[in-house]
Design a protein around this motif. Sequence first.
Motif, mmCIF file in Angstrom:
data_model
loop_
_atom_site.group_PDB
_atom_site.id
_atom_site.type_symbol
_atom_site.label_atom_id
_atom_site.label_comp_id
_atom_site.label_asym_id
_atom_site.label_seq_id
_atom_site.Cartn_x
_atom_site.Cartn_y
_atom_site.Cartn_z
ATOM 1 N N THR A 1 5.383 -8.535 -1.544
ATOM 2 C CA THR A 1 6.629 -8.444 -2.277
ATOM 3 C C THR A 1 6.919 -7.000 -2.599
ATOM 4 O O THR A 1 6.017 -6.164 -2.581
ATOM 5 C CB THR A 1 6.568 -9.291 -3.562
ATOM 6 O OG1 THR A 1 7.839 -9.268 -4.172
ATOM 7 C CG2 THR A 1 5.541 -8.764 -4.537
ATOM 8 N N GLY A 2 8.148 -6.706 -2.863
ATOM 9 C CA GLY A 2 8.447 -5.337 -3.240
ATOM 10 C C GLY A 2 9.916 -5.077 -3.378
ATOM 11 O O GLY A 2 10.750 -5.962 -3.222
ATOM 12 N N GLY B 1 -2.699 -6.582 -5.574
ATOM 13 C CA GLY B 1 -2.513 -5.168 -5.880
ATOM 14 C C GLY B 1 -1.825 -4.425 -4.762
ATOM 15 O O GLY B 1 -1.328 -5.030 -3.820
ATOM 16 N N GLU B 2 -1.810 -3.107 -4.886
ATOM 17 C CA GLU B 2 -1.125 -2.285 -3.885
ATOM 18 C C GLU B 2 -2.053 -1.888 -2.754
ATOM 19 O O GLU B 2 -3.187 -1.475 -2.983
ATOM 20 C CB GLU B 2 -0.600 -1.012 -4.545
ATOM 21 C CG GLU B 2 0.729 -1.211 -5.214
ATOM 22 C CD GLU B 2 1.277 0.087 -5.781
ATOM 23 O OE1 GLU B 2 1.981 -0.001 -6.779
ATOM 24 O OE2 GLU B 2 0.985 1.163 -5.233
ATOM 25 N N CYS C 1 2.206 -1.221 -0.691
ATOM 26 C CA CYS C 1 2.908 -2.502 -0.686
ATOM 27 C C CYS C 1 2.179 -3.478 -1.610
ATOM 28 O O CYS C 1 0.947 -3.569 -1.577
ATOM 29 C CB CYS C 1 2.962 -3.033 0.739
ATOM 30 S SG CYS C 1 4.014 -4.458 0.904
ATOM 31 N N LEU C 2 2.937 -4.187 -2.438
ATOM 32 C CA LEU C 2 2.318 -5.099 -3.416
ATOM 33 C C LEU C 2 1.984 -6.444 -2.772
ATOM 34 O O LEU C 2 2.832 -7.082 -2.164
ATOM 35 C CB LEU C 2 3.264 -5.299 -4.607
ATOM 36 C CG LEU C 2 2.723 -6.074 -5.807
ATOM 37 C CD1 LEU C 2 1.517 -5.358 -6.425
ATOM 38 C CD2 LEU C 2 3.798 -6.249 -6.871
ATOM 39 N N ILE C 3 0.720 -6.821 -2.924
ATOM 40 C CA ILE C 3 0.228 -8.080 -2.367
ATOM 41 C C ILE C 3 -0.162 -8.997 -3.519
ATOM 42 O O ILE C 3 -0.856 -8.565 -4.437
ATOM 43 C CB ILE C 3 -1.031 -7.812 -1.497
ATOM 44 C CG1 ILE C 3 -0.678 -6.925 -0.316
ATOM 45 C CG2 ILE C 3 -1.739 -9.090 -1.115
ATOM 46 C CD1 ILE C 3 -0.560 -7.593 0.997
#
Lengths: 433, 457
Positions: B405-406, B224-225, B452-454
């Motif tokens: 990722t992003g 999630g973020e 930030c997307l993890i």
Amino acid sequence: MEHILKLALTKAEEAEVFNLTDEEIPVEFESNRLKNIQSKQSTVIALRIIKNGRIGYAVTTDIEDSEKLVDMAVETAEFGMQAKYSLPPVQDYLPVQTYDPEIEGVTIEKMANLGQEMVDAVTKASPEIICDAGVSRHSASVTILNSNGLEAKCRSSLFGLGIGGTLVRGTDMLFVGDGQSSSRPILKTEEIIQNVLCQLEWAKEQAVIETKTMPVVFTPHGVESALIAPLASAFNGKMVLEGASPLKDKLGEQIFDSSFSLIDDATRDYQASSAPFDDEGIATRVTPLVNQGVAANFYYDLHTAALAGTQSTGNGNRSGGSLPGPGINALIIEPGKVTFEEMLADIKEGILVEHLMGAGQGNILGGEFSGNVLLGYKIENGKITGRVKNTMVYGNVYELLKNLTAIGSDSRWVSGSLNTPSIYCHSIAVSSK
Amino acid sequence: MPHIEEIAQNLKKLINNTDADYVEARLESNQSSRLSYRGRELETVAETTSTGGNIRVLYKGGWGFSSFNRFDKLETALARAREGARLAGNSQSNISFVEPVTLKGPLPEYDPRLISLKDKKELLDSYNQIMWQSAPLNTSFIGYGDSYKQTLFINTEGSFIDQSRADINLRISAVAGKNGDVQQSGISLGSTGDFEQLKGLENDVKEIADKAVALLKAPRAKGGEYTVVLDPILAGVFTHEAFGHLSEADFVYENERMREIMTLGKVFGWDKLNIVDSGIMPGLRGSYLYDDEGVATQKTYLIKEGKLVGRLHSRETAAAMGEKPSGNARTISYRHQPIVRMTNTYIEPGETTFEDMLSDIKEGIYVKNWYGGTTSMEMFTFSGGEAYMIRNGQVAELLKPVVLTGNLFTTLKNIDAIGNDLTMNQGGGCGKGGQSPLPVSNGSPHIRIQQCLIGGS
């Protein structure tokens, strides 16, 4: 080469000379136009010796200076690893076809035309796309001589076609592409063009996806980008020997769904990575790795096999000019009976993954894949409704292949060393923003 | 080994005798050694010498290229490159002007060829021993490589540049496993040939062995973020992968849409963000005097006060975009053509301390160290070697490694704190267009990124 072998044997117990000579002509298109044409010639000689029971190794491009080569190998042998094996004697090889003389007859003009055909067809369908394309032909010959009498020679040819397109809208970027390779000339571009046009069509709209567990279909390219690196490392004899492979004590056990079978096969005629022998002169063969879900074999080179108390499977690979280590020849996942359309039809809400970016960065040894969907689509009520973005797919190969829902009947070569169908799994973690 | 100086003299006459718009040639002589360990055992000790060259011809906007490591058929090599250029050329040649240079560059300060194999092995042996004494490992990997390379560059404009460089890289990783879970931890470093810089890593080596084992017990981050804080190593990789590649003009110059995205003056981040690529920093692996097109290297601001102000060029991309060449055309070996590459790329330090950066994060993730990274220009994904939860302003429990990722454009704008602790990382290498690993370095202070997307379960 014989004189290097002779000279080496004055200083060492055993010796092997490996010679690779190759010529490659890549024709490259950049930004929709023919940009550059190359011609690459190279020769490399590698000398492996066993001196006082230790391995020495040296590589050179200078075939004239055999004394220097032998000196370097002798110097490294002082510190080299213990030789647990002898260099192989003469082998019987299967008659694998690796060379098609017709490849030499494909002119550079013809190659440029093939590239232009692909670029024209894709830009016609999508006028704003910017394409890079490549057409290349390659011929190589390998000779291996060793002090136990082995003398292996193989000539091979390779022809490759590929195109990649980038479509930019605002800061949104779409990447599409496909390619083919073979030992024989590939003079038809239709299939590649069709595949790219299909990607463009499916990606026309954008679709929104929620963060949750959902059904995922991996296309053959998707399988390559997400699942292959973990599998290739898990069956690598070296990983097994070191205890780093999660499959180390699982031979003979049901590790995956019984519909899943995987072989390593370098013996198919005219396949891009086929060869009658590996980089140590050992005969190649068909090695089942997974047989109906049961772990069947690991793959080995000479050294690793000796340490593991088994035989080389003909997978000695000298990538990057280094000493041979276990490497994949060509992986083939056996196709299933379900068509690609039937897989989609089965899904109410899910995604189709064509390219997972960065999946090989995670914990490959543990079987994990976690990547950004660089190219993938939403499936709604059996239909593709658009491209998904800002989406990560996360999973573990071992769990996925244990619980897979179906294997497709749509096998194809996605690279010179992988033939796979689509794979469908009903529950995979997807996060999106 | 063949004497490349002599061959260069022959080539010089040859290339001046064509009707092409421009011709250049490179010759290279390289000596390298490699040692690797797997597990407790030394696996490879190898020495390599390689000599080769190439000729590149420009004619009517088309390039022909020919590479070789036999020197008895230089005429044929030239003819092939010339023919390739003729077939590819269908418009006008356009490369930016640079003053011809005649230079015999200084020899490298360090020469790894003078370190005996025995000394190299002794140091690596000691690290391997420490790793295996520290923790119950499944396996380990040590990869050491050094090289000493002389390159000669000549062109039809009269340049003759003789440069030599030395390079060392070392990667050490420990792998632990339990119940099918396998975890690893590693360090990666390099130098411009100075072997001494690899000494004194005893504590680091012990730490990675312990870390690999600790990761087995660590929980997995929930996907999630998050608000994430990156350490200088990973932030450096982010800078290189996500932004650096986008500022390479060859991705941009022939693509109208990309040129719009990358218009100079455009705002990319907050006004405290400065990103630099500089090939003139002494002692770093990405530094050199002249690039592989004979253009002097320089310090290039890519982002200044949040705005895009520059990019990296070859002579061709600079001419096509009406900008100045930046000395960033590099090639990994004589087998390849030069393409636009980075040198040493970094985020300039700001004023925030690491403690202040964490202090107002209720729940976030602190990601350290480098494992890998790749980019598709708009999207990036990169992996940290280790991760920790941040709870109430403090670094809390260890997590299994995460993949971040992003979207580059939103992520750059989401950087809202830049530390005061710039560190350059010399490990690893860069891959592009089939040319890998090219010596580069990258760096950054600690940085904080919002939303930030993890990836995770």
